[in-house]
Design an enzyme around this catalytic site. Structure first.
Site, PDB file in Angstrom:
ATOM      1  NE  ARG A 177       3.761   4.568  12.973  1.00 35.41           N
ATOM      2  CZ  ARG A 177       2.924   5.444  13.507  1.00 35.41           C
ATOM      3  NH1 ARG A 177       3.021   5.767  14.766  1.00 35.41           N
ATOM      4  NH2 ARG A 177       1.981   5.997  12.771  1.00 35.41           N
ATOM      5  N   PRO A 230       8.814   0.296  12.513  1.00 38.24           N
ATOM      6  CG  PRO A 230       9.870  -0.060  14.566  1.00 38.24           C
ATOM      7  CD  PRO A 230       9.327  -0.781  13.372  1.00 38.24           C
ATOM      8  CG  HIS A 259       6.173   8.018  12.283  1.00 43.60           C
ATOM      9  ND1 HIS A 259       5.142   8.887  12.055  1.00 43.60           N
ATOM     10  CD2 HIS A 259       5.814   6.860  11.682  1.00 43.60           C
ATOM     11  CE1 HIS A 259       4.191   8.283  11.337  1.00 43.60           C
ATOM     12  NE2 HIS A 259       4.597   7.046  11.121  1.00 43.60           N
ATOM     13  NE  ARG A 271      -1.469  11.184   9.758  1.00 49.37           N
ATOM     14  CZ  ARG A 271      -0.938   9.983   9.959  1.00 49.37           C
ATOM     15  NH1 ARG A 271      -0.099   9.786  10.966  1.00 49.37           N
ATOM     16  NH2 ARG A 271      -1.259   8.973   9.183  1.00 49.37           N
ATOM     17  CG  MET A 323      -1.926  -1.161   1.249  1.00 51.31           C
ATOM     18  SD  MET A 323      -2.706  -1.553  -0.336  1.00 51.31           S
ATOM     19  CE  MET A 323      -3.570  -0.048  -0.681  1.00 51.31           C
ATOM     20  CG  ASP A 333       3.816  11.914  12.481  1.00 54.66           C
ATOM     21  OD1 ASP A 333       3.095  11.156  13.132  1.00 54.66           O
ATOM     22  OD2 ASP A 333       4.730  11.516  11.731  1.00 54.66           O
TER      23      ASP A 333
HETATM   24  P1  ADP Z   1       2.390  -1.275   3.863  1.00 54.21           P
HETATM   25  O1  ADP Z   1       0.991  -0.913   4.270  1.00 54.21           O
HETATM   26  O2  ADP Z   1       3.435  -0.889   4.874  1.00 54.21           O
HETATM   27  O3  ADP Z   1       2.741  -0.854   2.474  1.00 54.21           O
HETATM   28  P2  ADP Z   1       2.048  -3.933   2.800  1.00 54.21           P
HETATM   29  O4  ADP Z   1       1.944  -5.250   3.510  1.00 54.21           O
HETATM   30  O5  ADP Z   1       0.909  -3.438   1.982  1.00 54.21           O
HETATM   31  O6  ADP Z   1       2.434  -2.879   3.930  1.00 54.21           O
HETATM   32  O7  ADP Z   1       3.341  -3.928   1.870  1.00 54.21           O
HETATM   33  C1  ADP Z   1       4.580  -4.401   2.253  1.00 54.21           C
HETATM   34  C2  ADP Z   1       5.189  -5.080   1.030  1.00 54.21           C
HETATM   35  O8  ADP Z   1       6.531  -5.434   1.329  1.00 54.21           O
HETATM   36  C3  ADP Z   1       4.464  -6.360   0.605  1.00 54.21           C
HETATM   37  O9  ADP Z   1       4.050  -6.235  -0.738  1.00 54.21           O
HETATM   38  C4  ADP Z   1       5.527  -7.436   0.776  1.00 54.21           C
HETATM   39  O10 ADP Z   1       5.445  -8.440  -0.231  1.00 54.21           O
HETATM   40  C5  ADP Z   1       6.801  -6.639   0.643  1.00 54.21           C
HETATM   41  N1  ADP Z   1       7.950  -7.311   1.225  1.00 54.21           N
HETATM   42  C6  ADP Z   1       8.021  -7.924   2.420  1.00 54.21           C
HETATM   43  N2  ADP Z   1       9.253  -8.455   2.589  1.00 54.21           N
HETATM   44  C7  ADP Z   1       9.971  -8.179   1.471  1.00 54.21           C
HETATM   45  C8  ADP Z   1      11.299  -8.455   1.041  1.00 54.21           C
HETATM   46  N3  ADP Z   1      12.141  -9.142   1.805  1.00 54.21           N
HETATM   47  N4  ADP Z   1      11.663  -8.009  -0.166  1.00 54.21           N
HETATM   48  C9  ADP Z   1      10.828  -7.316  -0.936  1.00 54.21           C
HETATM   49  N5  ADP Z   1       9.570  -7.017  -0.589  1.00 54.21           N
HETATM   50  C10 ADP Z   1       9.142  -7.444   0.606  1.00 54.21           C
END
Ligand code: ADP
Length: 309
Positions: free
Chosen positions: A85, A118, A172, A148, A10, A145
């Site tokens: 966090r 965090p 944060h 905001r 996201m 922040d």
């Molecule tokens: P946020 O809301 O913080 O963006 P999400 O879960 O939507 O959290 O996104 C985090 C993304 O990070 C996910 O798409 C996940 O696949 C990716 N991710 C997690 N670990 C790794 C990694 N080791 N290498 C690359 N991407 C990663």
């Protein structure tokens, strides 16, 4: 400028979208361990280009980061409802050490922007793991922040948020410090302008705005599972400051020799940002209780990072 985004969830995708809509980059590349997700984000955002600014979109492995001037680190595990966090720390620190060495291999000259929470501690993790100087490993910290704070204060005053200046400092997160004593409207102190406008800035107004800023993430997560638009826009703003060597003043977290009496900690202060990263740090004017609160906040961060290195 080419911008790499590691983590196409996201936050990463909202950053990519904001960067394209504002025309901040000539190329955006997504990397995610979920390759299908990175590709899908690339394709979706690519379709916004005719409505926005020219930008090449890509997705792939770490090798696709070659030539990036900035790499945004947004990989990690999302905050669960009610989860602080800081409790995300151990999960995300693991992900980071793996990611950083790959990024450094393929984009050795890139400035790193850390968005994963965090964020203050992840910034220090990233700085230590990368071996880059602290000014080139920039955590978004309280960038959002402060936005905001400005938005809520502006709404209360009936003034454009762009003309309301206020910093949120320190962590944060829960212990962050709203620097009320240095808030300005235009170039004037907040209290003077509020009096002229006939708007109350009572203790209860301050408490309401404070709560609105400090608890924003919890409320948004409650309603939609995560937060992404605000931070995505903030990331685009930060990349623009780097791309154009703007020397913009933004509250950002970098590893700093001393913050409010706490040695060697990553926390947010007003920083001047340009093409080389953070080019200087400004010392805010705070009243004694705000300094104390900032000390508590940075001491807490220091304590939380203990044992990690
Ligand atoms: P946020 O809301 O913080 O963006 P999400 O879960 O939507 O959290 O996104 C985090 C993304 O990070 C996910 O798409 C996940 O696949 C990716 N991710 C997690 N670990 C790794 C990694 N080791 N290498 C690359 N991407 C990663």
């Amino acid at each position: 400028m080419k911008v790499g985004i590691v983590g196409a969830g996201m936050v990463g995708s909202a950053a990519g979208f904001a960067i394209v809509m504002r025309g901040v980059a000539s190329e955006v590349v997504f990397v995610d361990r979920n390759a299908a997700l990175a590709q899908a984000q690339r394709e979706d955002i690519h379709h916004a280009v005719p409505f926005a600014q020219s930008c090449k979109l890509g997705a792939g492995g770490y090798d696709s980061l070659q030539g990036a001037g900035v790499v945004i680190l947004a990989a990690g595990v999302a905050q669960k409802p009610g989860e602080s966090r800081l409790s995300l720390l151990s999960r995300n620190a693991e992900v980071f050490s793996e990611v950083i060495s790959q990024v450094r291999t393929y984009a050795p000259d890139a400035i790193l922007i850390v968005a994963s929470n965090p964020v203050d501690i992840m910034t220090e993790v990233a700085q230590r793991a990368s071996g880059l100087p602290p000014e080139r490993v920039i955590g978004t910290g309280t960038l959002l922040d402060s936005a905001r704070f400005r938005a809520l204060l502006a709404g209360h005053l009936g003034i454009a948020a762009h003309s309301v200046h206020g910093f949120v400092l320190g962590e944060h997160g829960d212990s962050e410090v709203l620097a009320w004593s240095s808030a300005r409207v235009g170039a004037e102190p907040l209290d003077r302008i509020a009096a002229q406008l006939g708007v109350d800035i009572t203790e209860s107004v301050r408490a309401k705005i404070d709560e609105g800023v400090r608890r924003a993430a919890y409320r948004i997560i409650e309603g939609k599972g995560a937060t992404w638009y605000g931070i995505g826009a903030g990331l685009a703003r930060l990349v623009l400051a780097i791309r154009d060597d703007q020397r913009a003043v933004l509250t950002l977290s970098i590893r700093t020799p001393q913050v409010a009496g706490v040695a060697d900690v990553a926390a947010s202060l007003p920083r001047v940002v340009g093409a080389a990263g953070v080019v200087s740090t400004l010392v805010p004017s705070l009243d004694p209780p705000e300094w104390e609160a900032l000390h508590r906040s940075t001491a807490l961060l220091k304590e939380s990072a203990k044992g990690l290195w």
